[in-house]
Design an enzyme around this catalytic site. Structure first.
Site, mmCIF file in Angstrom:
data_model
loop_
_atom_site.group_PDB
_atom_site.id
_atom_site.type_symbol
_atom_site.label_atom_id
_atom_site.label_comp_id
_atom_site.label_asym_id
_atom_site.label_seq_id
_atom_site.Cartn_x
_atom_site.Cartn_y
_atom_site.Cartn_z
ATOM 1 N N TYR A 62 0.845 -1.195 0.000
ATOM 2 C CA TYR A 62 0.000 0.000 0.000
ATOM 3 C C TYR A 62 0.881 1.246 0.000
ATOM 4 O O TYR A 62 1.597 1.520 0.967
ATOM 5 C CB TYR A 62 -0.931 0.031 1.212
ATOM 6 C CG TYR A 62 -1.980 -1.055 1.254
ATOM 7 C CD1 TYR A 62 -2.256 -1.855 0.145
ATOM 8 C CD2 TYR A 62 -2.715 -1.281 2.407
ATOM 9 C CE1 TYR A 62 -3.219 -2.847 0.200
ATOM 10 C CE2 TYR A 62 -3.690 -2.270 2.468
ATOM 11 C CZ TYR A 62 -3.931 -3.055 1.367
ATOM 12 O OH TYR A 62 -4.886 -4.041 1.425
ATOM 13 N N SER A 63 0.802 1.980 -1.108
ATOM 14 C CA SER A 63 1.668 3.152 -1.314
ATOM 15 C C SER A 63 3.136 2.802 -1.096
ATOM 16 O O SER A 63 3.930 3.627 -0.655
ATOM 17 C CB SER A 63 1.249 4.311 -0.412
ATOM 18 O OG SER A 63 -0.046 4.753 -0.759
#
Length: 339
Positions: free
Chosen positions: A63-64
């Site tokens: 995530y990111s």
């Protein structure tokens, strides 16, 4: 907030799990379209989560590309949240950098990924480690053995699965059973009223193996919020920019119509009705919710106050039927000789 037991582990988690996929993101990348929340916003979200009684928080290394883990870890420290009062889950599998061994479920990457996640989270251990998907190059026995060993190291307490077919989950559990290794305790799978695929094989398998089910994207990527109707869509919504996960939109529109009627009856929102539907399905232990704003988060949390009646559930089921697949329909047909 209600708390449910995770399978037969004795671990108790809140009926809602806070997902942090909206944390982080750079301009013009996929993750920015999903959320792009930074530390101040993250801390406000986490404060509301803890105050609501949610004790289960979900993230992933991808995530990111690590930002979500960093923001989550720092936020919990900023708020002085006791480590033993939250259940933290993260995931590994995806490629984190352009190197040949920086992805997959090899022993090499499992151990390296856990070390990297712990550093970003600023924690000594991970409560639940998910394998985020299938690795076609690593044998199942090697994966299960490596996960057993990472639990034995004390850096991970429980292991769980995302996005594997049911046969693979069952085979992995059998390997762990006969080897005396740690078994998986839960499954995180896409599940919403408009996408009920897991009901074919995964839900029966999970119930038989006493595995918890943690649904992700219960609002179908924002489609079941009421922002999408046949008359038009909210251009600022996440799905308008990132059309995922795939759904049958005609069925989705029918569902939004029915859920809209139920929302009026219960003085609730369409999203709250959609969340309540998932929460009340068999085998579901904790439903993963996310949000881009504090207002969205609080409304999603308030969905736990909504209990749909049998009549309400029937109305939703009538517009979201799950077509029987072979051999399911044959199993049901042939079972009649035993009745």
């Amino acid at each position: 907030m209600k708390y449910n037991s995770v399978g037969n582990t004795g671990l108790m988690v809140s009926e809602l799990c806070f997902g942090t996929m909206t944390f982080g993101g750079q301009e013009a990348d996929m993750w920015a379209n999903i959320g792009n929340l930074q530390q101040d916003e993250v801390n406000k979200m986490l404060e509301a989560v803890v105050e609501s009684g949610i004790n289960f928080i979900d993230t992933a290394n991808v995530y990111s590309f690590g930002q979500s883990e960093k923001l989550l870890g720092q936020g919990l420290l900023d708020l002085s949240v006791p480590r033993d009062e939250v259940v933290i889950a993260t995931k590994l599998l995806a490629k984190m950098k352009d190197k040949p061994n920086s992805a997959g479920l090899s022993r090499y990457n499992i151990f390296n990924s856990v070390e990297a996640s712990l550093k970003r989270l600023q924690m000594d251990y991970i409560d639940i480690l998910y394998v985020h998907g299938v690795d076609p190059l690593t044998s199942l026995e090697e994966i299960v053995r490596s996960l057993n060993d990472i639990v034995e190291s004390g850096k991970v307490r429980y292991i769980a699965i995302c996005n594997w077919p049911a046969w693979m989950v069952a085979k992995a559990q059998a390997i762990a059973h006969y080897r005396g290794w740690h078994k998986f305790m839960g499954l995180q799978y896409y599940y919403s009223a408009v996408s009920r695929d897991i009901e074919h094989e995964l839900v029966p398998m999970a119930i038989d193996h006493d595995l918890a089910i943690f649904p992700w994207s219960p609002l179908a990527g924002g489609f079941l919020t009421g922002k999408f109707t046949r008359e038009g869509a909210d251009s600022d919504s996440r799905r308008s920019k990132f059309d995922f996960p795939p759904i049958d939109k005609e069925k989705g529109y029918d569902l939004v119509d029915v859920m809209g009627d139920l929302a009026k009856i219960h003085d609730a929102s369409v999203a709250q009705v959609a969340l309540a539907w998932v929460r009340q399905q068999r085998g579901v232990t904790s439903t993963i919710i996310g949000a881009k704003t504090l207002e969205q988060l609080k409304l999603n949390i308030d969905s736990t106050d909504l209990l749909l009646t049998e009549g309400d559930l029937k109305k939703i089921n009538e517009v979201s039927p799950l077509a029987m697949q072979y051999p399911g329909w044959m199993v049901e047909r042939q079972a009649n000789y035993r009745k």
